[in-house]
Motif scaffolding. Structure first.
Motif, mmCIF file in Angstrom:
data_model
loop_
_atom_site.group_PDB
_atom_site.id
_atom_site.type_symbol
_atom_site.label_atom_id
_atom_site.label_comp_id
_atom_site.label_asym_id
_atom_site.label_seq_id
_atom_site.Cartn_x
_atom_site.Cartn_y
_atom_site.Cartn_z
ATOM 1 N N LEU A 29 -44.219 -11.713 -3.391
ATOM 2 C CA LEU A 29 -43.039 -12.258 -4.130
ATOM 3 C C LEU A 29 -43.623 -12.209 -5.424
ATOM 4 C CD1 LEU A 29 -40.816 -14.469 -4.311
ATOM 5 C CD2 LEU A 29 -42.763 -16.211 -4.353
ATOM 6 N N PHE A 30 -42.423 -11.807 -6.423
ATOM 7 C CA PHE A 30 -42.878 -11.719 -8.053
ATOM 8 C C PHE A 30 -41.938 -13.129 -8.387
ATOM 9 C CE2 PHE A 30 -43.010 -7.056 -7.270
ATOM 10 C CZ PHE A 30 -44.249 -6.642 -8.127
ATOM 11 N N LEU A 31 -42.875 -13.968 -9.279
ATOM 12 C CA LEU A 31 -42.232 -14.754 -10.003
ATOM 13 C C LEU A 31 -42.493 -14.624 -11.540
ATOM 14 C CD1 LEU A 31 -43.359 -18.060 -7.830
ATOM 15 C CD2 LEU A 31 -41.103 -17.052 -7.837
ATOM 16 N N HIS A 32 -41.309 -14.649 -12.157
ATOM 17 C CA HIS A 32 -41.435 -13.838 -13.582
ATOM 18 C C HIS A 32 -41.158 -15.004 -14.666
ATOM 19 C CE1 HIS A 32 -41.883 -10.067 -12.064
ATOM 20 N NE2 HIS A 32 -40.814 -9.980 -11.530
ATOM 21 N N TYR A 33 -41.894 -15.179 -15.770
ATOM 22 C CA TYR A 33 -41.634 -16.403 -16.575
ATOM 23 C C TYR A 33 -41.719 -15.680 -18.285
ATOM 24 C CZ TYR A 33 -43.576 -18.978 -12.496
ATOM 25 O OH TYR A 33 -43.597 -19.594 -11.338
ATOM 26 N N PRO A 34 -40.640 -15.695 -18.865
ATOM 27 C CA PRO A 34 -40.698 -15.377 -20.259
ATOM 28 C C PRO A 34 -41.477 -16.395 -21.220
ATOM 29 C CG PRO A 34 -38.651 -16.454 -19.830
ATOM 30 C CD PRO A 34 -39.368 -16.372 -18.419
ATOM 31 N N ILE A 35 -42.497 -15.679 -21.961
ATOM 32 C CA ILE A 35 -43.421 -16.361 -22.664
ATOM 33 C C ILE A 35 -43.270 -15.724 -24.189
ATOM 34 C CG2 ILE A 35 -45.769 -16.956 -23.371
ATOM 35 C CD1 ILE A 35 -44.758 -17.891 -20.602
ATOM 36 N N ASP A 36 -43.546 -16.831 -25.277
ATOM 37 C CA ASP A 36 -43.607 -16.444 -26.637
ATOM 38 C C ASP A 36 -44.676 -15.400 -26.814
ATOM 39 O OD1 ASP A 36 -43.959 -16.239 -29.221
ATOM 40 O OD2 ASP A 36 -43.230 -18.358 -29.798
ATOM 41 N N PRO A 37 -44.513 -14.086 -27.317
ATOM 42 C CA PRO A 37 -45.606 -13.370 -27.611
ATOM 43 C C PRO A 37 -46.741 -14.076 -28.478
ATOM 44 C CG PRO A 37 -43.582 -12.357 -28.109
ATOM 45 C CD PRO A 37 -43.204 -13.710 -27.571
ATOM 46 N N HIS B 66 -38.562 -11.447 -7.457
ATOM 47 C CA HIS B 66 -38.088 -10.503 -6.672
ATOM 48 C C HIS B 66 -38.990 -10.624 -5.294
ATOM 49 C CE1 HIS B 66 -37.431 -8.338 -10.753
ATOM 50 N NE2 HIS B 66 -36.474 -8.194 -9.934
ATOM 51 N N TYR B 67 -38.529 -10.020 -4.368
ATOM 52 C CA TYR B 67 -39.472 -9.846 -3.060
ATOM 53 C C TYR B 67 -39.509 -8.266 -2.581
ATOM 54 C CZ TYR B 67 -40.685 -9.958 1.999
ATOM 55 O OH TYR B 67 -41.177 -10.143 3.263
ATOM 56 N N ALA B 68 -40.696 -8.115 -1.951
ATOM 57 C CA ALA B 68 -40.987 -6.669 -1.421
ATOM 58 C C ALA B 68 -41.736 -6.610 -0.094
ATOM 59 C CB ALA B 68 -41.865 -5.832 -2.482
ATOM 60 N N ALA B 69 -41.283 -6.132 0.887
ATOM 61 C CA ALA B 69 -41.723 -6.306 2.206
ATOM 62 C C ALA B 69 -43.109 -5.788 2.316
ATOM 63 C CB ALA B 69 -40.734 -5.938 3.320
ATOM 64 N N CYS B 70 -43.086 -4.343 1.984
ATOM 65 C CA CYS B 70 -44.282 -3.456 2.125
ATOM 66 C C CYS B 70 -44.336 -2.582 1.315
ATOM 67 C CB CYS B 70 -44.517 -2.989 3.725
ATOM 68 S SG CYS B 70 -46.131 -2.293 4.069
ATOM 69 N N VAL C 140 -46.358 -14.366 -11.583
ATOM 70 C CA VAL C 140 -47.242 -15.013 -10.460
ATOM 71 C C VAL C 140 -46.907 -14.490 -9.259
ATOM 72 C CG1 VAL C 140 -47.496 -17.031 -9.151
ATOM 73 C CG2 VAL C 140 -47.467 -17.339 -11.437
ATOM 74 N N VAL C 141 -47.615 -13.640 -8.495
ATOM 75 C CA VAL C 141 -47.611 -12.766 -7.444
ATOM 76 C C VAL C 141 -48.541 -13.165 -6.182
ATOM 77 C CG1 VAL C 141 -47.317 -10.275 -6.859
ATOM 78 C CG2 VAL C 141 -47.163 -10.976 -9.088
ATOM 79 N N PRO C 142 -47.814 -13.976 -5.288
ATOM 80 C CA PRO C 142 -48.467 -14.123 -4.047
ATOM 81 C C PRO C 142 -47.943 -12.819 -2.718
ATOM 82 C CG PRO C 142 -46.653 -15.754 -4.105
ATOM 83 C CD PRO C 142 -46.703 -14.671 -5.322
ATOM 84 N N PHE C 143 -49.074 -12.548 -2.237
ATOM 85 C CA PHE C 143 -48.729 -11.593 -1.182
ATOM 86 C C PHE C 143 -49.968 -11.560 -0.088
ATOM 87 C CE2 PHE C 143 -51.236 -9.602 -4.423
ATOM 88 C CZ PHE C 143 -52.197 -8.701 -3.765
ATOM 89 N N PHE D 217 -56.445 -10.094 4.055
ATOM 90 C CA PHE D 217 -56.553 -11.463 3.152
ATOM 91 C C PHE D 217 -55.257 -11.666 2.495
ATOM 92 C CE2 PHE D 217 -59.150 -8.089 0.978
ATOM 93 C CZ PHE D 217 -58.433 -8.298 -0.136
ATOM 94 N N LEU D 218 -55.386 -12.853 2.312
ATOM 95 C CA LEU D 218 -54.295 -13.540 1.019
ATOM 96 C C LEU D 218 -54.722 -13.263 -0.420
ATOM 97 C CD1 LEU D 218 -53.031 -16.669 2.927
ATOM 98 C CD2 LEU D 218 -52.076 -14.436 3.064
ATOM 99 N N GLU D 219 -53.677 -12.946 -1.217
ATOM 100 C CA GLU D 219 -54.117 -12.691 -2.612
ATOM 101 C C GLU D 219 -53.025 -13.313 -3.482
ATOM 102 O OE1 GLU D 219 -55.063 -9.216 -5.805
ATOM 103 O OE2 GLU D 219 -56.022 -9.277 -4.083
ATOM 104 N N LEU D 220 -53.424 -13.863 -4.752
ATOM 105 C CA LEU D 220 -52.382 -14.562 -5.540
ATOM 106 C C LEU D 220 -52.911 -14.204 -6.931
ATOM 107 C CD1 LEU D 220 -50.232 -16.617 -6.380
ATOM 108 C CD2 LEU D 220 -51.855 -18.452 -5.946
ATOM 109 N N ASN D 221 -51.846 -13.534 -7.658
ATOM 110 C CA ASN D 221 -52.407 -12.969 -9.107
ATOM 111 C C ASN D 221 -51.439 -13.789 -9.985
ATOM 112 O OD1 ASN D 221 -53.708 -11.137 -7.639
ATOM 113 N ND2 ASN D 221 -52.172 -9.498 -7.725
ATOM 114 N N LEU D 222 -52.207 -13.679 -11.272
ATOM 115 C CA LEU D 222 -51.492 -14.215 -12.586
ATOM 116 C C LEU D 222 -51.522 -13.168 -13.398
ATOM 117 C CD1 LEU D 222 -50.094 -16.427 -14.384
ATOM 118 C CD2 LEU D 222 -52.128 -17.234 -15.066
ATOM 119 N N ARG D 223 -50.491 -12.404 -13.997
ATOM 120 C CA ARG D 223 -50.649 -11.203 -14.887
ATOM 121 C C ARG D 223 -49.713 -11.156 -15.731
ATOM 122 N NH1 ARG D 223 -48.062 -6.527 -10.716
ATOM 123 N NH2 ARG D 223 -46.220 -6.535 -11.847
#
Length: 246
Positions: A29-37, A230-234, A61-64, A83-89
């Motif tokens: 799963l992609f979760l996207h947030y706009p931020i003031d640069p 967005h979502y991506a299966a594999c 935020v990307v959990p997968f 294993f499970l992983e969760l990213n903030l990028r």
């Protein structure tokens, strides 16, 4: 691994040396947030350029589920490789190559956490995590447990919908996802790049309910409802070793 022969979508050629790491990203799963640069820029190491799209920087935020992770020439072992992983990028560039920069990578594998921190200078953290299906929706739950780290919790429900057309170059979807390297910094501030390769993202629309998200606390930010998802299966992926960015 036929996808290694498909390179026309890449912004630059494959590295000349052999890849070192194979992995598969599942139920992503992609979760996207706009931020003031101007708000995000102070958190970017010197030597990297924060990228923007139509005036905004973006946090994702990307959990997968990480599966079949293995070094080249080694068989995967489910108890270690999955294993499970969760990213903030966020999204940066150096030497003309756009890539991603991670503020945190939570994982339920202590081996992966320590290996990536040592070998790739990435801010991996131990976490207690769970992935399950409830009433046809994925529930993803993570609580950071790493000693001395800023607390970071996440919970969301999501359900993939119809496939999306291949993201067009120049679109926000393409800008956010089609990146073929990651950047990291060591304790001395030296910048490194790691090339990766995969097919273009098979993105799908997704229905999301965000229940709890404090991953932005690491940056002194509160991440509200995602602007885009967005979502991506594999997606099978290979990665190379680090190279110094000068």
């Amino acid at each position: 691994m036929d996808f290694l022969n498909h390179t026309s979508h890449r912004p630059w050629p494959l590295p000349s040396g052999p890849w070192l790491l194979y992995m598969e990203w599942h139920n992503l799963l992609f979760l996207h947030y706009p931020i003031d640069p101007e708000v995000l820029a102070p958190h970017i190491p010197e030597g990297l350029t924060l990228e923007t799209h139509h005036g905004f920087a973006w946090l994702s935020v990307v959990p997968f589920q990480m599966k079949k992770t293995r070094p080249r020439g080694v068989f995967s072992v489910p108890s270690v490789s999955d294993f499970l992983e969760l990213n903030l990028r966020t999204y940066v560039s150096a030497e003309g190559k756009p890539g991603v920069f991670f503020f945190s990578l939570d994982a339920q594998s202590p081996l992966a956490v320590r290996g990536a921190r040592m070998g790739f200078h990435l801010p991996y953290f131990d976490a207690r995590m769970r992935w399950e299906i409830q009433n046809g929706r994925t529930r993803y739950l993570s609580t950071r447990t790493h000693t001395g780290a800023t607390a970071g919790d996440f919970e969301a429900f999501y359900k993939p919908l119809s496939p999306l057309p291949r993201a067009a170059k120049g679109s926000l979807d393409h800008w956010l996802t089609e990146r073929y390297c990651l950047y990291s910094a060591d304790k001395q501030g030296r910048i490194y790049r790691c090339d990766i390769h995969h097919e273009p993202w098979p993105l799908q629309a997704v229905q999301v309910q965000e229940k709890h998200n404090t991953l932005g606390n690491l940056l002194g930010m509160q991440l509200m409802k995602a602007e885009l998802a967005h979502y991506a299966a594999c997606l099978p992926v290979v990665g190379w070793g680090l190279e110094r960015v000068h």
